[in-house]
Design an enzyme around this catalytic site. Structure first.
Site, mmCIF file in Angstrom:
data_model
loop_
_atom_site.group_PDB
_atom_site.id
_atom_site.type_symbol
_atom_site.label_atom_id
_atom_site.label_comp_id
_atom_site.label_asym_id
_atom_site.label_seq_id
_atom_site.Cartn_x
_atom_site.Cartn_y
_atom_site.Cartn_z
ATOM 1 N N GLU A 165 11.960 2.483 14.140
ATOM 2 C CA GLU A 165 11.002 3.483 13.661
ATOM 3 C C GLU A 165 9.720 3.343 14.449
ATOM 4 O OE1 GLU A 165 9.734 2.735 9.592
ATOM 5 O OE2 GLU A 165 9.785 0.574 9.933
ATOM 6 N N LEU A 215 11.213 1.408 7.109
ATOM 7 C CA LEU A 215 10.673 1.788 5.808
ATOM 8 C C LEU A 215 11.340 3.114 5.412
ATOM 9 C CD1 LEU A 215 8.380 1.243 3.653
ATOM 10 C CD2 LEU A 215 7.116 3.020 4.871
ATOM 11 N N TYR A 261 0.833 -1.207 0.000
ATOM 12 C CA TYR A 261 0.000 0.000 0.000
ATOM 13 C C TYR A 261 0.859 1.245 0.000
ATOM 14 C CZ TYR A 261 0.918 0.955 4.983
ATOM 15 O OH TYR A 261 1.518 1.256 6.184
ATOM 16 N N LYS A 273 6.531 -1.938 1.849
ATOM 17 C CA LYS A 273 5.347 -1.356 2.503
ATOM 18 C C LYS A 273 4.168 -2.316 2.350
ATOM 19 C CE LYS A 273 3.270 3.196 3.224
ATOM 20 N NZ LYS A 273 3.376 3.127 4.673
HETATM 21 N N1 PDD Z 1 2.768 5.004 7.312
HETATM 22 N N2 PDD Z 1 7.412 3.719 8.800
HETATM 23 C C1 PDD Z 1 6.270 3.017 8.792
HETATM 24 C C2 PDD Z 1 6.245 1.685 9.454
HETATM 25 C C3 PDD Z 1 5.130 3.526 8.153
HETATM 26 O O1 PDD Z 1 3.998 2.812 8.133
HETATM 27 C C4 PDD Z 1 5.183 4.814 7.553
HETATM 28 C C5 PDD Z 1 4.007 5.409 6.837
HETATM 29 C C6 PDD Z 1 6.393 5.522 7.601
HETATM 30 C C7 PDD Z 1 6.553 6.864 6.959
HETATM 31 O O2 PDD Z 1 6.527 6.784 5.561
HETATM 32 P P1 PDD Z 1 6.034 8.008 4.655
HETATM 33 O O3 PDD Z 1 6.817 9.196 5.088
HETATM 34 O O4 PDD Z 1 6.333 7.598 3.279
HETATM 35 O O5 PDD Z 1 4.562 8.185 4.947
HETATM 36 C C8 PDD Z 1 7.491 4.935 8.221
HETATM 37 C C9 PDD Z 1 1.554 5.412 6.625
HETATM 38 C C10 PDD Z 1 1.348 6.884 6.646
HETATM 39 C C11 PDD Z 1 0.406 4.609 7.184
HETATM 40 O O6 PDD Z 1 0.601 3.424 7.387
HETATM 41 O O7 PDD Z 1 -0.683 5.154 7.382
#
Ligand code: PDD
Length: 286
Positions: A182, A207, A33, A149
């Protein structure tokens, strides 16, 4: 206003939007996703999110369900049909529907595609950023491929629920060596007493957040010292500032970790500056 979802080629009422019970996303979490911020009706950093989507699909050997240009049209149309000005758009691609069997289905099985969009409260996010949020720390119990992801988010779900029960916004995962990896849905950052911005390298254990990538650029532009190096919970507790980043929160100051105040216990100037400057750097799609 009635919400609309895109499901496998059709725009359908959100309330009755459904995939088959033998969708591999549903049965095996066999899918990926992306979440993009929508701001003033436009997608933020679409190009980079689509690049990461392609990488995630490649790693799992799932076909791109349609050309990226067509996917872009669907994302925009879903945002439009839901009249989202500020919020998020969510895209999920799974390995499709097939008789339940762990091994991959026939290569001709079409991937499933779902897109939803929803309005968020930008003012509320800004207010939260004024106050800062709390995080807790938990052992990282996820698989090794968190660079992909995937929709397999059970450890993240459990960690975030534990955080919520503790009155915190996020849970920071900590690896076996004591280093923060993270958050459950965000990347983790600190600003050391010497003023150095630190975040874990994206090579392993996290990620590679798109917001993280942009924030690294913003930090360089603002002349901050930045180090991509992992930090321990003790180093975070001794930091001047801490913050988290994600498409859904942009830069959100962290003011408490495991109940202990960070710095002065209120949002610091570095996190504020990065948040204020973020959208000057992010790419805005037409
Ligand atoms: N989550 N690490 C994890 C485990 C994440 O699920 C996310 C993003 C990030 C940050 O990635 P980005 O900057 O590309 O949004 C880091 C999304 C927002 C979610 O699961 O809703």
């Amino acid at each position: 206003m009635s919400r609309i979802a895109f499901v496998n080629g059709r725009y359908v009422p959100h309330g009755s939007a459904a995939v088959h019970v033998e969708d591999r996303g549903y049965q095996f979490a066999d899918g990926v996703y992306e979440v993009c911020e929508v701001r003033a009706g436009r997608m933020i950093d679409e190009r980079r999110h689509m690049q990461r989507l392609v990488r995630s699909l490649d790693e799992l050997r799932i076909r791109l369900p349609m050309p990226l240009s067509a996917l872009g049209v669907v994302l925009r149309e879903t945002i439009r049909r839901n009249r989202v000005t500020d919020g998020i758009v969510y895209l999920q691609v799974t390995r499709g529907v097939a008789r339940r069997d762990h091994v991959f289905p026939a290569p001709s099985t079409p991937p499933s595609v779902v897109v939803t969009a929803r309005t968020g409260d930008r003012a509320k996010g800004d207010r939260q950023a004024e106050e800062g949020v709390a995080v807790i720390t938990l052992p990282d119990n996820r698989w090794e491929r968190v660079d992909i992801k995937t929709v397999g988010l059970l450890p993240n779900v459990l960690a975030k629920e534990t955080a919520r029960a503790a009155g915190a916004r996020e849970a920071w995962f900590v690896d076996a060596d004591g280093y923060v990896t993270e958050g459950g849905s965000t990347n983790a950052w600190i600003v050391t007493a010497e003023g150095v911005i630190r975040t874990r390298p994206a090579a392993f254990g996290i990620l590679r957040g798109i917001t993280r990538t942009v924030v690294l650029e913003v930090a360089a532009e603002l002349g901050f010292r930045v180090e991509e190096s992992a930090f321990t919970v003790d180093e975070a507790l001794a930091a001047q500032e801490a913050f988290i980043t994600a498409a859904s929160t942009i830069v959100m100051p962290v003011v408490r970790i495991d109940g202990l105040p960070i710095g002065l216990g209120c949002p610091g100037p570095v996190a504020r500056a990065l948040r204020a400057r973020f959208h000057h750097h992010a790419e805005v799609a037409e």
